[in-house]
Enzyme design. Structure first.
Site, short mmCIF file in Angstrom:
data_model
loop_
_atom_site.label_atom_id
_atom_site.label_comp_id
_atom_site.label_asym_id
_atom_site.label_seq_id
_atom_site.Cartn_x
_atom_site.Cartn_y
_atom_site.Cartn_z
N TRP A 26 -3.61 -5.02 -4.03
CA TRP A 26 -4.72 -5.71 -4.77
C TRP A 26 -5.01 -6.94 -3.83
O TRP A 26 -6.15 -7.51 -4.28
CB TRP A 26 -3.63 -6.68 -6.16
CG TRP A 26 -2.43 -6.55 -4.96
CD1 TRP A 26 -1.26 -5.84 -5.00
CD2 TRP A 26 -2.44 -7.15 -3.63
NE1 TRP A 26 0.31 -6.57 -4.30
CE2 TRP A 26 -0.89 -7.14 -3.42
CE3 TRP A 26 -2.72 -9.31 -3.44
CZ2 TRP A 26 0.19 -8.26 -2.49
CZ3 TRP A 26 -1.72 -9.24 -2.51
CH2 TRP A 26 -1.03 -8.88 -1.95
N ASN A 27 -4.35 -6.52 -2.16
CA ASN A 27 -4.97 -7.55 -1.55
C ASN A 27 -6.81 -7.62 -0.96
O ASN A 27 -6.96 -8.33 -0.77
CB ASN A 27 -4.30 -7.42 -0.19
CG ASN A 27 -4.19 -6.82 -0.04
OD1 ASN A 27 -4.34 -4.85 0.54
ND2 ASN A 27 -3.86 -5.61 1.66
N LYS A 76 -8.03 4.40 -9.70
CA LYS A 76 -6.88 3.29 -10.32
C LYS A 76 -6.85 2.29 -9.22
O LYS A 76 -5.97 2.55 -8.47
CB LYS A 76 -5.51 4.12 -10.29
CG LYS A 76 -4.67 3.03 -11.11
CD LYS A 76 -3.18 3.31 -11.62
CE LYS A 76 -2.61 2.42 -9.84
NZ LYS A 76 -2.49 1.07 -10.42
N PRO A 77 -7.61 1.13 -9.82
CA PRO A 77 -7.25 -0.21 -9.12
C PRO A 77 -5.51 -0.79 -9.17
O PRO A 77 -5.26 -0.51 -10.66
CB PRO A 77 -8.69 -1.01 -9.92
CG PRO A 77 -8.48 -0.87 -10.86
CD PRO A 77 -8.28 0.74 -11.25
N ALA A 78 -4.96 -1.57 -8.95
CA ALA A 78 -4.35 -2.18 -8.74
C ALA A 78 -3.96 -3.15 -9.73
O ALA A 78 -5.47 -3.67 -10.34
CB ALA A 78 -3.84 -3.57 -7.80
N GLY A 97 -1.60 1.15 -0.05
CA GLY A 97 -1.05 0.61 -0.67
C GLY A 97 0.09 0.31 0.57
O GLY A 97 0.04 1.10 1.53
N LEU A 106 -1.25 3.03 4.67
CA LEU A 106 -0.60 2.45 4.32
C LEU A 106 0.08 1.25 4.95
O LEU A 106 -0.73 0.40 5.80
CB LEU A 106 1.27 3.55 4.68
CG LEU A 106 0.62 5.03 3.96
CD1 LEU A 106 1.85 5.41 4.65
CD2 LEU A 106 0.19 4.56 2.47
N CYS A 124 -2.80 -5.89 5.51
CA CYS A 124 -2.45 -4.57 6.46
C CYS A 124 -2.55 -4.35 7.56
O CYS A 124 -1.68 -3.66 8.57
CB CYS A 124 -2.74 -3.26 5.89
SG CYS A 124 -4.01 -3.01 6.24
N GLU A 141 7.00 -4.75 6.83
CA GLU A 141 5.59 -5.67 7.04
C GLU A 141 6.05 -6.62 6.58
O GLU A 141 6.16 -7.17 5.60
CB GLU A 141 5.08 -4.47 6.26
CG GLU A 141 3.60 -5.01 5.93
CD GLU A 141 2.40 -4.25 5.18
OE1 GLU A 141 3.37 -3.06 4.08
OE2 GLU A 141 1.47 -4.12 6.14
P1 ADP Z 1 2.41 -3.54 -3.29
O1 ADP Z 1 4.36 -3.19 -3.22
O2 ADP Z 1 1.78 -4.58 -2.95
O3 ADP Z 1 1.82 -3.48 -4.83
P2 ADP Z 1 2.05 -0.45 -4.17
O4 ADP Z 1 2.05 0.78 -2.65
O5 ADP Z 1 3.00 -0.60 -5.06
O6 ADP Z 1 2.09 -1.83 -3.10
O7 ADP Z 1 0.91 -0.96 -4.70
C1 ADP Z 1 -0.67 -0.17 -3.72
C2 ADP Z 1 -1.05 0.50 -5.60
O8 ADP Z 1 -0.45 1.51 -5.74
C3 ADP Z 1 -1.43 -0.08 -6.85
O9 ADP Z 1 -2.84 -0.14 -7.35
C4 ADP Z 1 -0.31 0.13 -7.77
O10 ADP Z 1 -0.31 0.56 -9.28
C5 ADP Z 1 -0.09 1.20 -7.05
N1 ADP Z 1 1.41 2.12 -7.49
C6 ADP Z 1 2.50 1.32 -6.91
N2 ADP Z 1 3.80 2.46 -7.52
C7 ADP Z 1 2.55 3.95 -7.77
C8 ADP Z 1 3.14 5.01 -7.92
N3 ADP Z 1 4.67 5.16 -7.96
N4 ADP Z 1 2.33 6.21 -8.48
C9 ADP Z 1 1.09 5.70 -8.64
N5 ADP Z 1 1.04 4.27 -7.69
C10 ADP Z 1 1.33 3.54 -7.47
#
Ligand code: ADP
Length: 489
Positions: free
Chosen positions: A162-163, A186-188, A239, A262, A295, A392
């Site tokens: 989402w950032n 798959k977006p946030a 992410g 990451l 990041c 982070e």
């Molecule tokens: P943040 O904690 O900064 O939101 P995430 O790594 O959780 O970072 O999120 C980045 C992306 O990964 C988002 O699109 C989120 O929906 C997705 N995401 C989070 N957990 C999972 C998972 N277990 N499997 C697939 N996608 C995921």
């Protein structure tokens, strides 16, 4: 909803899409609706429809069906679609930036910069599409040659954060599509409108049905569908390191190729010979952009002991003077945090630092605007045992520490599991090379607080990830090498 209470008030209201986009069509969701919140006000902007795991699998099938024709299309024709996508993104920059600021919170000027930055990847990889050359390799046997072909790897899955709700999507999709791959994104879940607007423009750019698909739904469930499906040959993720670890483990199931961008824990080193004013400006920019939710944002500032007191004072004064507020207000420099969990985390990091003897120089509490606004915060005296040193931060908070000599600065800077971006300020040529070679990071800014451009490889080492995006190397992530042995010549 009437025009007057439409918070988006777009010039082109059809950019605001509420449904997943699969096989060239907007899909009716079969999962629970997902609310989208404006982090600056806490108000609901609207909702989007989501998909079940079965429906996500259908998106992968659509991408699989579209693959042969897209891959076989001459690269120039794929490039033409990407160029058109870029043009359309730029034509609608105002609307796209507005959507982003409303759902993500960043200042409008930053949102505009991100849209243009993202679009640049579509152009860049349109240009790279036609240069995926192969090789002919001589072999020890005289009558044999090896033809090395570089081919699209296949159906790709992408998961974005989402950032940077727009740029990360184009940065992944453009090289994939340029290479001849098809993609399911798959977006946030916090910023779906930015992603769906890009899908609308991809549609207008005449990307064939099934080439670019956007799914919405429960993240772990979708992640599992991506990793379990045999057609998916590649996963690109940006992410957190925590989620990256899960996805890397899951990618083992089908032995998928991965690109992982990451978390980071960027050091910013100010040597005694640095241009002091440039270092202050650089540290402010590299820390507080997007409220620190980046990041490559600076986490730890290291200043030579001869400059430490002066630097800390000036830097803290500059941080305190930053204008915090709603991203749509024209002179705002720091927006809200993304959600309550992010705010609580920043509070917890500060509390932990304070119990370990750190001192708050400026900020340290919720901003007077309340809600998700937090004061730009500078602390000193935090050591490697503090969470803000090790983790982070992802917020408008930073530590400043003094060092005695170059060796100590390097030791402190490298003392982290992360290795994404790093920065240092010096005017000595020998030091530039010594320090750049010794820093264990994928990207280094020397006298410059930015490390992101379509022309440069972006990515990290250690727990910060695998692979690179952007530059001529970015397309390699979506290509597979095939060796064709030819004998009897
Ligand atoms: P943040 O904690 O900064 O939101 P995430 O790594 O959780 O970072 O999120 C980045 C992306 O990964 C988002 O699109 C989120 O929906 C997705 N995401 C989070 N957990 C999972 C998972 N277990 N499997 C697939 N996608 C995921």
């Amino acid at each position: 909803m009437t025009a007057t209470d439409d918070p988006f008030a777009l010039q082109d209201s059809s950019l605001l899409r509420r449904q997943p986009y699969i096989d060239g069509q907007w899909q009716t969701g079969d999962g629970p609706a997902l609310a989208v919140i404006n982090p600056a006000t806490g108000t609901r902007l609207g909702e989007v429809e989501t998909l079940s795991a079965q429906a996500v699998a259908r998106a992968i099938s659509a991408a699989e069906a579209a693959l042969p024709a897209w891959k076989a299309l001459p690269a120039r024709e794929r490039a033409a679609r990407l160029e058109r996508w870029q043009e359309l993104i730029l034509e609608h920059l105002d609307d796209l930036a507005r959507i982003m600021t409303l759902e993500q919170g960043k200042p409008l000027a930053e949102a505009r910069g991100e849209i243009a930055y993202g679009a640049s990847f579509a152009k860049w990889f349109a240009e790279e599409a036609v240069r995926a050359y192969g090789e002919i390799v001589p072999t020890p046997a005289r009558d044999r040659r090896v033809l090395v072909l570089r081919e699209a790897i296949g159906v790709c899955a992408a998961i974005t954060p989402w950032n940077f709700p727009s740029a990360m999507i184009v940065r992944k999709s453009a090289p994939a599509l340029a290479a001849g791959c098809t993609l399911v994104l798959k977006p946030a879940e916090t910023t779906p409108f930015s992603a769906l607007a890009l899908a609308e423009l991809a549609h207008r750019a005449a990307l064939p049905a099934g080439v670019f698909n956007v799914v919405l739904g429960e993240p772990p469930a979708i992640g599992k569908v991506f990793s379990a499906h045999p057609a998916v040959r590649k996963l690109s993720f940006t992410g957190s390191t925590r989620t990256g670890r899960i996805l890397l483990a899951q990618a083992a199931e089908q032995i998928q190729k991965v690109t992982l961008e990451l978390g980071g824990n960027a050091p910013f080193i100010v040597f005694e010979d640095a241009d002091f004013d440039a270092a202050i400006d650089g540290a402010i920019a590299a820390k507080f952009r997007n409220a620190g939710q980046v990041c490559v944002a600076v986490n730890r500032i290291f200043v030579h002991e001869s400059l430490f007191a002066r630097f800390t004072e000036r830097f803290a004064a500059r941080a305190a003077a930053l204008k915090v507020g709603h991203g749509l207000d024209p002179d705002v420099q720091v927006g809200p945090l993304i959600n309550e969990a992010a705010l609580q985390r920043i509070r917890a990091l500060l509390e932990d630092a304070e119990t370990r003897g750190a001192k708050i120089i400026t900020g340290g509490k919720s901003h007077k605007l309340g809600g998700l606004f937090f004061e730009p915060t500078v602390v000193t005296g935090a050591g490697p045992e503090a969470r803000i040193w090790r983790e982070e931060i992802f917020g408008p908070l930073v530590t400043v520490t003094s060092f005695r000599d170059e060796a100590e600065a390097l030791r402190l800077a490298n003392a982290t599991e992360y290795g994404l971006a790093s920065y240092f300020y010096t005017r000595e040529l020998g030091r530039l090379f010594r320090v750049a070679e010794a820093l264990q990071y994928g990207m280094i800014g020397v006298n410059v607080p930015f490390v992101s451009s379509e022309c440069a490889p972006f990515g990290g080492v250690k727990a910060s990830g695998i692979g690179r995006e952007g530059s001529r190397h970015g397309i390699e992530e979506y290509l597979e090498i095939k060796a064709v042995w030819v004998a009897g010549m």
